[in-house]
Design an enzyme around this catalytic site. Sequence first.
Site, PDB file in Angstrom:
ATOM      1  N   SER A   1       0.824  -1.193   0.000  1.00 22.05           N
ATOM      2  CA  SER A   1       0.000   0.000   0.000  1.00 22.05           C
ATOM      3  C   SER A   1       0.871   1.260   0.000  1.00 22.05           C
ATOM      4  CB  SER A   1      -0.971  -0.047   1.193  1.00 22.05           C
ATOM      5  OG  SER A   1      -1.992   0.911   1.053  1.00 22.05           O
TER       6      SER A   1
ATOM      7  N   ASP B   1      -8.325  -5.075  -6.525  1.00 25.31           N
ATOM      8  CA  ASP B   1      -8.010  -4.032  -5.544  1.00 25.31           C
ATOM      9  C   ASP B   1      -8.921  -2.827  -5.776  1.00 25.31           C
ATOM     10  OD1 ASP B   1      -6.845  -2.078  -3.932  1.00 25.31           O
ATOM     11  OD2 ASP B   1      -4.796  -2.676  -4.417  1.00 25.31           O
TER      12      ASP B   1
ATOM     13  N   HIS C   1      -7.113  -5.631  -1.810  1.00 23.75           N
ATOM     14  CA  HIS C   1      -5.963  -4.791  -1.444  1.00 23.75           C
ATOM     15  C   HIS C   1      -5.166  -5.331  -0.257  1.00 23.75           C
ATOM     16  CE1 HIS C   1      -3.672  -1.069  -1.240  1.00 23.75           C
ATOM     17  NE2 HIS C   1      -3.917  -1.012   0.058  1.00 23.75           N
TER      18      HIS C   1
END
Length: 417
Positions: free
Chosen positions: A227, A322, A356
Amino acid sequence: MSSQVRLRLLPSARCLFDQPVQVKVEGLRSRQVVTMRARSMDEKGVVFSSSATYRADGSGKIDLLRDPSLSGSYVGVEPMGLLWSMKADALHKYFFKDNALQPHVVKFSVHEEGREDRMLAEVTNERLLIGNGVSRVPVKGRNFQGVLFTPPGQGPFPAVLDVSTFASEKRASLLANKGFVVLAVPVYTDKPHNVKQTNLDHFKEAVDFLQQQPKVGSKGVGIVSQSKGGEIALSLAAFVPGVEATVWINGCSAVSLVPLYYENQQIIPPLLFDTNKMIHTESGASIIKYGLGNPLAEKNKGSLVPIEQAKGRFLFVAAEDDHCWDTKACMDQMVERLKHHGKENFETVRYPGAGHLMEPPYSPYCPSSFSGVISYVVLWGGEARAHAAAEVHLWSKIQEFFKTHLSCDAAQTKPKL
């Protein structure tokens, strides 16, 4: 509880967090239908649970390696399904398990079908984040803070910097169990809205600290990131000598939100986030992947990290479902950029159906939760079964990548000042 019914976890009810267990039931009636349950409490006191219906074979046995769930939190043959399908009663809850010193404790139980009050057998699974002999030392440098995990023995061991968005020890401690010296550092040590710039020097200080550890034998360090940590990892690889292997998981190919500074000057301006471009869903969670400026747009090219400057290797990992970043597009852009510069120092992995939040395996799948970065409840994406399978595959891939590209020579370990 029934004295005849036995619930067993093999090879042991005590194991490492990332190890699978074989769940077996014996002593049931022939073809008896029962409900299997798992229950655990996270570090914030939130209870997560799962349940699945199974039918015993002719001898009154159930084996989750062999037998399918007929209904419940998942269906089909899923040996670890009771773990990854656990969820809280309330929506948008993430399972917080970040302190490596406390095990992940899961209660497995067998009940008469449709009768939660009629428990037939129960067993507790202690899933350890830190193995025997691994040391855990909180560290505070001049400009960074983190936690250092060191395997037992003399070494030499390869070194890995684990860059997470917020402080977390899970992945770092589990990598240390595999024979890596790992320093876990977060991107944010303050509330994100208080942060006006990111200083790459602070993370370089962490790299230097890691390389000076006496048991470290690799000539350079590896970086594992996810991330928001992804752009830090790319920037370290591009600007800081000694980064040999970088794992980028579901990040951005550009600097985002605030500018990146190095050696007292801004080196990369940020992509900005527009909350008006978020997509709000009926569940109360938002899809935010369209809120960040497009890194592929001509006007935003100055925000891209110049990864062609990197001397080390890359492993790019993109979850194709995602909903937080457009990670697949970012990965494609980075591959194209490296090829344009005649570089072949990368490999890629794509995971259809994964979202994600890709974590070490057997964590409860989290479809949505509050994001501390933008202060909204966010839809992370993914389908639970595909996401769980992707986490198992990725965990092995990360270890293989570091073992291949972080060379370790006993001659390199010498007293370090």
